[in-house]
Design an enzyme around this catalytic site. Structure first.
Site, short mmCIF file in Angstrom:
data_model
loop_
_atom_site.label_atom_id
_atom_site.label_comp_id
_atom_site.label_asym_id
_atom_site.label_seq_id
_atom_site.Cartn_x
_atom_site.Cartn_y
_atom_site.Cartn_z
N SER A 2 23.89 34.15 50.83
CA SER A 2 24.05 33.22 49.79
C SER A 2 22.64 31.95 50.16
CB SER A 2 24.80 32.72 49.31
OG SER A 2 25.56 31.73 49.18
N GLU B 149 23.57 29.29 50.32
CA GLU B 149 24.25 28.16 51.00
C GLU B 149 24.20 28.42 52.75
OE1 GLU B 149 27.50 25.73 50.64
OE2 GLU B 149 26.25 26.42 48.48
N TYR C 68 32.10 28.25 53.82
CA TYR C 68 31.80 29.85 52.80
C TYR C 68 30.38 29.71 53.65
CZ TYR C 68 29.27 32.10 49.43
OH TYR C 68 28.89 32.99 48.51
N PHE D 296 33.04 28.16 38.56
CA PHE D 296 32.77 27.49 38.53
C PHE D 296 31.60 26.85 37.99
CE2 PHE D 296 32.88 31.34 41.16
CZ PHE D 296 31.93 30.72 42.26
N ALA E 169 32.04 17.81 51.40
CA ALA E 169 30.94 18.34 52.43
C ALA E 169 30.20 18.67 51.35
CB ALA E 169 30.71 18.83 54.06
#
Ligand code: GDP
Length: 330
Positions: free
Chosen positions: A130, A132, A154, A193, A285
């Site tokens: 991802s 992320e 995550y 989402f 965050a």
């Protein structure tokens, strides 16, 4: 007939990938978690089709924590390709349930690598990483060489899994690769989402709902693509001669505010009349802007995104409208 095994087959990507692999003549095994509900809305059209299910598509019950069961399924199905898509997929939720996010996403991937490494015929492995992992990135756009700086539980779990896939490739010579996918959406996107939350609300409001849509930070920007395009990149990655990681992204940034514009435009309304931002929904965050450079995928895989965000959001709104109308007719 090539044999594929998919973890996370009931998810958005799993369902598109299953359709793609079946269309290419694969035999597909999917791993599903035991749940009290037996409906699997994203793949019911395939599993309820008697000509496909039981001849070219098979489902098996297992959990990513269930190493013995996973090993047994791998031995029995003897896949040529494994697509590992399963995991806790929601970034916001990973702040509420960080331990299980790491258990499924990080340890689940390590467990799978350990099982695959010992198989008599070691399959090729595609792991869906991802964007992320880049968290608050050191550069923009990010490429395959950008260092990881995850900013959410995550992201940390994904970074562990992606690094472990690379380590197994280097240490044991496995054909194990990471698709570092940026956000990808579709009419099958999970309802929590932001894109799907918006398109469903726009459809409901169009059909008469008086609700106010409450959102978090609408200035947040993402690199959003179409899930159907991203599973095609995943398949291409496993057909290469050498195992390599790829960034899969559109390279274009858009804000949540733009998604609102496109979705409400599609139903002829002004989003400003129906939306409220709610400080309670801002994340502890959040990564502010992540944009991927997929030039390596374009060059080596011959891949490119085919659906832009306007078309994608319209597609989602149309599908949500149709579903609501069928529901009210029925
Ligand atoms: P993510 O990028 O995987 O976290 O995908 P999401 O669709 O969950 O969130 C995309 C961005 O939209 C993030 O920056 C969120 O903070 C922002 N956002 C703003 N309002 C909302 C909301 O109501 N729900 C969600 N899920 N995200 C929101």
């Amino acid at each position: 007939m090539p044999i594929a095994l998919i973890t996370g087959i009931t998810g958005q990507d799993g369902s598109y990938l299953t359709e793609l692999l079946l269309s290419k003549g694969y035999l597909v095994h999917g791993i599903v978690r035991r749940a009290s509900r037996t409906e699997r809305p994203r793949i019911d059209h395939l599993t309820l089709d008697g000509t496909i299910y039981g001849s070219r598509l098979f489902l098996h019950y297992a959990d990513l924590q269930d190493a013995t069961t996973l090993r047994r399924i791998m031995l029995k199905s003897a896949p040529d390709e494994v697509y590992h898509l399963a995991g806790q997929s929601h970034v916001g939720l990973s702040f509420e349930i960080p331990e299980s996010t790491c258990e499924f996403t990080a340890m689940g991937t390590l467990r799978l690598l350990e099982i695959l490494r010992d198989l008599p015929k070691v399959p090729r492995l595609l792991y869906v990483g991802s964007s992320e992992v880049f968290g608050n990135p050191v550069e923009s756009p990010q490429s395959e060489t950008t260092p990881f700086r995850p900013a959410t539980p995550y992201g940390v779990a994904k970074a562990f899994a992606v690094d472990m896939v690379r380590v197994y490739r280097q240490a044991f010579g496995m054909f194990a690769v990471n698709a570092l996918c940026y956000n990808h959406e579709s009419p099958r996107r999970g309802e929590s989402f932001v894109t799907r939350k918006i398109t469903r609300a726009a459809a409901r409001i169009k059909l008469g709902s008086k609700e106010t849509l409450k959102l978090g930070n609408i200035e947040s920007v993402r690199d959003w693509g179409f899930a159907g395009d991203y599973v095609d990149a995943m398949w291409r990655m496993l057909q290469q001669e050498t195992p390599e990681d790829f960034i899969i992204a559109t390279g274009r940034l858009s804000s949540v505010r733009q998604v609102l514009e496109y979705a409400f435009n599609a139903v002829g309304l002004r989003w400003q009349d129906h939306v409220q931002t709610d400080a309670g929904q801002f994340r502890a965050a959040d990564v502010q802007s992540l944009c991927g450079d997929a030039s390596k995928a374009r060059r080596i895989l011959g891949w490119q995104p085919t659906v832009d965000l306007v078309k994608l959001v319209e597609m989602m709104v149309e599908s949500d409208l149709a579903a609501l109308q069928t529901h009210s007719d029925g």
